[in-house]
Design a protein around this motif. Structure first.
Motif, mmCIF file in Angstrom:
data_model
loop_
_atom_site.group_PDB
_atom_site.id
_atom_site.type_symbol
_atom_site.label_atom_id
_atom_site.label_comp_id
_atom_site.label_asym_id
_atom_site.label_seq_id
_atom_site.Cartn_x
_atom_site.Cartn_y
_atom_site.Cartn_z
ATOM 1 N N TYR A 75 0.848 -1.189 0.000
ATOM 2 C CA TYR A 75 0.000 0.000 0.000
ATOM 3 C C TYR A 75 0.883 1.238 0.000
ATOM 4 C CZ TYR A 75 -3.408 3.516 1.435
ATOM 5 O OH TYR A 75 -4.215 4.630 1.487
ATOM 6 N N THR A 76 0.616 2.115 -0.948
ATOM 7 C CA THR A 76 1.153 3.470 -0.901
ATOM 8 C C THR A 76 -0.059 4.375 -0.816
ATOM 9 O OG1 THR A 76 1.181 3.516 -3.328
ATOM 10 C CG2 THR A 76 3.237 2.952 -2.212
ATOM 11 N N ALA B 70 2.550 -0.335 7.771
ATOM 12 C CA ALA B 70 2.689 1.058 8.192
ATOM 13 C C ALA B 70 1.372 1.795 8.046
ATOM 14 C CB ALA B 70 3.786 1.746 7.383
ATOM 15 N N HIS B 71 0.682 1.568 6.926
ATOM 16 C CA HIS B 71 -0.629 2.191 6.715
ATOM 17 C C HIS B 71 -1.619 1.755 7.786
ATOM 18 C CE1 HIS B 71 -4.461 3.283 4.947
ATOM 19 N NE2 HIS B 71 -4.815 2.011 4.915
ATOM 20 N N LEU B 72 -1.621 0.477 8.111
ATOM 21 C CA LEU B 72 -2.535 -0.057 9.119
ATOM 22 C C LEU B 72 -2.306 0.611 10.476
ATOM 23 C CD1 LEU B 72 -4.621 -2.326 9.871
ATOM 24 C CD2 LEU B 72 -2.641 -3.763 10.384
ATOM 25 N N LEU B 73 -1.040 0.740 10.880
ATOM 26 C CA LEU B 73 -0.718 1.338 12.177
ATOM 27 C C LEU B 73 -1.020 2.830 12.204
ATOM 28 C CD1 LEU B 73 2.658 -0.443 13.048
ATOM 29 C CD2 LEU B 73 0.333 -1.105 13.682
ATOM 30 N N ILE B 74 -0.706 3.519 11.122
ATOM 31 C CA ILE B 74 -0.972 4.962 11.067
ATOM 32 C C ILE B 74 -2.477 5.217 11.114
ATOM 33 C CG2 ILE B 74 -0.807 7.038 9.646
ATOM 34 C CD1 ILE B 74 1.814 6.237 10.964
ATOM 35 N N ALA B 75 -3.239 4.428 10.359
ATOM 36 C CA ALA B 75 -4.692 4.610 10.346
ATOM 37 C C ALA B 75 -5.295 4.366 11.721
ATOM 38 C CB ALA B 75 -5.329 3.674 9.314
ATOM 39 N N LYS B 76 -4.795 3.349 12.424
ATOM 40 C CA LYS B 76 -5.366 3.004 13.737
ATOM 41 C C LYS B 76 -4.923 3.967 14.830
ATOM 42 C CE LYS B 76 -5.571 -0.742 17.163
ATOM 43 N NZ LYS B 76 -7.001 -0.577 17.469
ATOM 44 N N PHE B 77 -3.622 4.267 14.892
ATOM 45 C CA PHE B 77 -3.105 5.001 16.041
ATOM 46 C C PHE B 77 -2.898 6.494 15.796
ATOM 47 C CE2 PHE B 77 -1.664 0.600 16.743
ATOM 48 C CZ PHE B 77 -2.265 0.375 17.970
ATOM 49 N N ALA B 78 -2.751 6.910 14.547
ATOM 50 C CA ALA B 78 -2.598 8.348 14.266
ATOM 51 C C ALA B 78 -3.889 8.954 13.749
ATOM 52 C CB ALA B 78 -1.465 8.570 13.262
ATOM 53 N N ASN C 114 10.287 15.010 14.819
ATOM 54 C CA ASN C 114 11.510 15.180 14.035
ATOM 55 C C ASN C 114 11.235 15.562 12.586
ATOM 56 O OD1 ASN C 114 14.091 14.271 15.703
ATOM 57 N ND2 ASN C 114 12.391 12.981 16.344
ATOM 58 N N GLY C 115 9.991 15.897 12.290
ATOM 59 C CA GLY C 115 9.641 16.384 10.961
ATOM 60 C C GLY C 115 9.487 15.308 9.907
ATOM 61 N N HIS C 116 9.339 14.031 10.336
ATOM 62 C CA HIS C 116 9.191 12.939 9.380
ATOM 63 C C HIS C 116 7.714 12.647 9.107
ATOM 64 C CE1 HIS C 116 13.386 12.407 10.024
ATOM 65 N NE2 HIS C 116 13.283 11.773 11.176
ATOM 66 N N ASP C 117 7.450 12.165 7.913
ATOM 67 C CA ASP C 117 6.141 11.580 7.617
ATOM 68 C C ASP C 117 6.093 10.240 8.342
ATOM 69 O OD1 ASP C 117 3.894 10.370 6.599
ATOM 70 O OD2 ASP C 117 4.671 10.161 4.558
ATOM 71 N N PRO C 118 5.194 10.059 9.323
ATOM 72 C CA PRO C 118 5.215 8.816 10.102
ATOM 73 C C PRO C 118 4.990 7.568 9.260
ATOM 74 C CG PRO C 118 3.256 10.135 10.616
ATOM 75 C CD PRO C 118 4.153 10.997 9.793
ATOM 76 N N TYR C 119 4.219 7.676 8.162
ATOM 77 C CA TYR C 119 4.019 6.524 7.282
ATOM 78 C C TYR C 119 5.348 6.122 6.636
ATOM 79 C CZ TYR C 119 3.040 3.931 3.022
ATOM 80 O OH TYR C 119 3.080 2.998 2.014
ATOM 81 N N ALA C 120 6.065 7.103 6.078
ATOM 82 C CA ALA C 120 7.346 6.811 5.429
ATOM 83 C C ALA C 120 8.340 6.248 6.441
ATOM 84 C CB ALA C 120 7.904 8.072 4.771
ATOM 85 N N TYR C 121 8.303 6.789 7.658
ATOM 86 C CA TYR C 121 9.225 6.317 8.692
ATOM 87 C C TYR C 121 8.949 4.865 9.065
ATOM 88 C CZ TYR C 121 11.201 5.565 13.319
ATOM 89 O OH TYR C 121 11.862 5.020 14.386
ATOM 90 N N LEU C 122 7.704 4.544 9.384
ATOM 91 C CA LEU C 122 7.372 3.176 9.804
ATOM 92 C C LEU C 122 7.592 2.180 8.671
ATOM 93 C CD1 LEU C 122 4.173 3.445 12.046
ATOM 94 C CD2 LEU C 122 6.521 2.951 12.741
ATOM 95 N N LYS C 123 7.247 2.559 7.450
ATOM 96 C CA LYS C 123 7.430 1.651 6.315
ATOM 97 C C LYS C 123 8.902 1.277 6.167
ATOM 98 C CE LYS C 123 6.994 1.293 1.291
ATOM 99 N NZ LYS C 123 6.564 1.953 0.037
ATOM 100 N N ASP C 124 9.775 2.273 6.208
ATOM 101 C CA ASP C 124 11.208 2.015 6.036
ATOM 102 C C ASP C 124 11.767 1.222 7.215
ATOM 103 O OD1 ASP C 124 13.787 2.676 4.540
ATOM 104 O OD2 ASP C 124 14.237 3.452 6.529
ATOM 105 N N VAL C 125 11.373 1.603 8.432
ATOM 106 C CA VAL C 125 11.902 0.944 9.627
ATOM 107 C C VAL C 125 11.478 -0.519 9.683
ATOM 108 C CG1 VAL C 125 11.637 0.841 12.140
ATOM 109 C CG2 VAL C 125 12.257 2.990 11.039
ATOM 110 N N MET C 126 10.219 -0.800 9.373
ATOM 111 C CA MET C 126 9.747 -2.183 9.441
ATOM 112 C C MET C 126 10.330 -3.036 8.321
ATOM 113 S SD MET C 126 5.878 -2.189 10.960
ATOM 114 C CE MET C 126 5.128 -1.093 9.782
#
Length: 509
Positions: free
Chosen positions: A141-142, A185-193, A472-484
């Motif tokens: 998902y993007t 990442a999308h799932l977590l952002i949608a639920k928690f953010a 820190n000025g990051h898009d949380p979706y981009a951050y979680l996707k890359d980290v995971m």
């Protein structure tokens, strides 16, 4: 590898020392095994309770909407426990209902990703021949678009030695599952953010032609929480290296499986200051508001703590923690008094505090040392005069009155309220952490309650990463996707590279 000693060359004393060492190592090993067994037994007991709720009769005390939300949370907890047990014992085979997976819709765009061996030359010297391939599909998902990653792993064989070579399966947060790091990442952002419960996400998936049940989504959430916990632990360690911290707490309803009523649990927030180099926030979920929760989180930390007047923090002030008061809380007491009866005393007090904030706005862009000098020259004289005025007014008002209570709040905490003048890095109030608490207040109206202590702790961990990424000025979706995507293969010693304040996207490394 250590070479074992030659027993024949050891004298009696050396043999006794060796025997004592082996006994000590044996005792330590038995202790570790015993502790691990106790943890496993605890997890299995918790798992049994959750499964009894999940597959048994629903609580009659919950309406259909609440029961649906609780089922999501319970399924996430079950997945998290099963993942922890499997990590503790890789041989454990947990009983689990395996639903038959439906193929991903054919109409979705597909990206073909081929995985081939680094070399098609066999170790015996022969050229390998391609004899087939394994194909697996993962749902990606993007923002705004679902796609399918089609992974093709070619099989290569040597005719001479009959050896088969194949590229390894790429490591994933969820092994053998269909979600990519982008979808998770999308799932977590949608639920928690964005505060979208899983049953709403299930409907959104269905409209896109994807029949993914909320129980599956909940399982993914639970497994992500376990996988991300080491990163949150590392974030907490770095946060506790900061000399100045904010702290605050807010209530969150919690409903354990089998109970018909919610009780008040708490989210504690700890964050660095807005001017700190390391910008981070860590949430800690607890079943009560007991001060022991703050003492446990801050155990061993010594620094300046910006907080309100809650007594739960006070025990730490005798063990190396310096209390910093919140001027915004002091102002709030006078504001409430002024709203209630248009008090002239309250109005004057608010004017003096407003002057202090005007000085802070002027000093916002200064260095910490320059800010300290400005506070000493401008704020301190103003505070001294304000203090004398408060003492005089207190003598004029009766004990127990609303005015007396507002004045007493400031006078009793005067030293803590004015310490910010002695350190330019210390903020004047606790508003920064209150802003970090706000996402939880917004979420309460959407997900209603935490389903368990484990579920609350998992939510706190994921929210810590999301909110720190924002700081820190990051898009949380981009951050979680890359980290995971990187976390499964990241060396434990280098996990700090994935923390929000250190993170650099993989394509820029």
């Amino acid at each position: 590898m250590t070479t074992p000693p030659d027993l024949n060359s050891l004298d009696a004393d050396q043999l006794r020392q060796l025997a004592a060492q082996l006994l000590a190592e044996s005792a330590e090993s038995k202790k570790l095994i015993h502790n691990q067994q106790l943890l496993n037994d605890k997890l299995k007991h918790e798992l049994a309770i959750l499964k009894r709720h999940r597959f048994g009769k629903s609580s009659e005390g919950l309406n259909a909407h609440q029961a649906s939300l609780l089922d999501e949370l319970v399924q996430a907890d079950i997945a998290a426990i099963e993942m922890e047990l499997s990590r503790a014992d890789t041989r454990a085979k947990l009983e689990k209902r395996q639903p038959k997976r439906a193929p991903l819709p054919a109409e979705l765009p597909r990206q073909v990703i081929e995985h081939e061996p680094d070399s098609t030359q066999c170790t015996c010297g022969c050229q390998l021949q391609r004899i087939g391939e394994d194909i697996s599909e993962k749902l990606d998902y993007t923002p705004g678009t679902f796609t399918v990653e089609r992974h093709i792993r070619g099989k290569w064989a040597c005719k001479h030695c009959e050896r088969i070579t194949q590229a390894p399966v790429p490591a994933q947060i969820i092994d053998k599952g269909i979600p990519t790091s982008g979808l998770l990442a999308h799932l977590l952002i949608a639920k928690f953010a964005d505060h979208l419960p899983l049953y709403r996400q299930e409907k959104i998936f269905a409209r896109a032609g994807l029949a993914i049940s909320r129980s599956t989504l909940a399982e993914w959430v639970g497994r992500c929480g376990v996988a991300l916990q080491p990163l949150v632990d590392a974030l907490r360690e770095e946060l506790l290296q900061q000399p100045i911290l904010h702290a605050d707490e807010t209530p969150v309803p919690m409903l354990a499986p089998g109970k018909k009523k919610t009780h008040r649990a708490y989210i504690w927030a700890y964050c660095s200051t807005s001017t700190a180099v390391v910008k981070s926030v860590v949430y800690d979920f607890a079943e009560t508001r007991a001060g022991a929760n703050a003492r446990s989180f801050l155990d061993g930390w010594q620094g300046k703590l910006v907080c309100d007047d809650y007594s739960g923090y006070k025990a730490g002030f005798s063990s190396g923690i310096t209390e910093i008061g919140c001027m915004a809380h002091a102002r709030r007491k006078f504001y409430d008094l002024h709203v209630a009866n248009k008090s002239q005393i309250a109005e004057y007090a608010m004017q003096q505090i407003q002057r202090l904030y005007e000085i802070e706005r002027e000093a916002k862009e200064l260095t910490a040392e320059a800010r300290k000098q400005q506070r000493q020259q401008q704020s301190k004289p103003l505070l001294d005069n304000f203090h004398q005025w408060l003492l005089m007014q207190r003598q004029k008002v009766p004990n127990g009155s609303a005015t007396a209570k507002a004045i007493d709040y400031s006078l009793k905490r005067w030293q803590a309220l004015t310490r910010y003048c002695d350190d330019g890095a210390v903020p004047i109030d606790n508003n920064h952490v209150e802003n970090q608490i706000r996402p939880w207040a917004l979420g309460r109206s959407n997900w209603l309650f935490a389903g368990s202590l484990r579920g609350g702790q998992s939510a706190a961990a994921i929210m810590s990463l999301i909110q720190s990424a924002k700081l820190n000025g990051h898009d949380p979706y981009a951050y979680l996707k890359d980290v995971m995507q990187r976390l499964p293969t990241q060396r434990a010693s280098a996990i700090g590279e994935l923390l929000p304040h250190n993170w650099t996207p993989a394509d820029k490394v």
